[in-house]
Write a protein that holds these residues in place. Sequence first.
Motif: not given
Length: 257
Positions: A89-103
């Motif tokens: 169940n462990a998980g996490q979500a982070e949001s950002a537009p794709f072009l501002k999503t760093a590797p």
Amino acid sequence: MVTQGPFHGRHALVTGGTRGIGLAIARRLIAEGAPVTILGRNAVRAEQTAREIGAAGFAAADVTDRDGFIAAIREAEERHGGISILVNNAGQAESAPFLKTAPEQFSRMFSVNLESVVTACQAVLPGMVAAGSGRIVNVASTAGLKGYRYVSAYVAAKHAVVGLTRALALETAETGVTVNAVCPGFADTDLVRESVARIREKTGREEAEIIADMVRDNPQKRLIDPDEVADAVVWLAGEGARSVTGQALAVAGGEVM
């Protein structure tokens, strides 16, 4: 603590079990008689939660730390026996537009949402196969079944979890082990409420408006109750679902059909 029930004697491990959906799942498994180990990052919180809900025990580990995570699983097995039911169940979500999503964000999302599932499954599957039975339920997301804007890394990781679930189901089909996923939509958890509060603070929008925007793709127009997800997990972990494997069950008010 319940000592009898359909899951009596079947040791269950629930990762991310101290809050939200994971906590609801742990409570339901305990109610069905399973000795449950809840795993969380914070040892104090995990111990307190385990005591409050009547869990058999607790384990503390960061699921992205492979060695520490495996060590916590082995410790739980030494104390309460082999894992018969694994709930990732462990998980996490982070949001950002794709072009501002760093590797680095993609790496984090894959580490916590996918690689942790790989670690846990590789740790417990040999014991399940040797025992001739076992249940693995991966808590994915509707993000594993469809696309969402501004969370491309999370969506990619959850799609990978669903793919892994299907591959493992085929590899274990003749062993007595089943591998399934549940895919909740936006659920009424403290994490979602905290997100709503942050959005409200930044935008000044009303809570009801923010939630309505979150659930706009849900035909029932409501947040999912964590207990509804727990019900699905308990069913998949039960004997009656022994012919159900490789499935990704959406618990989302009809959002995904």
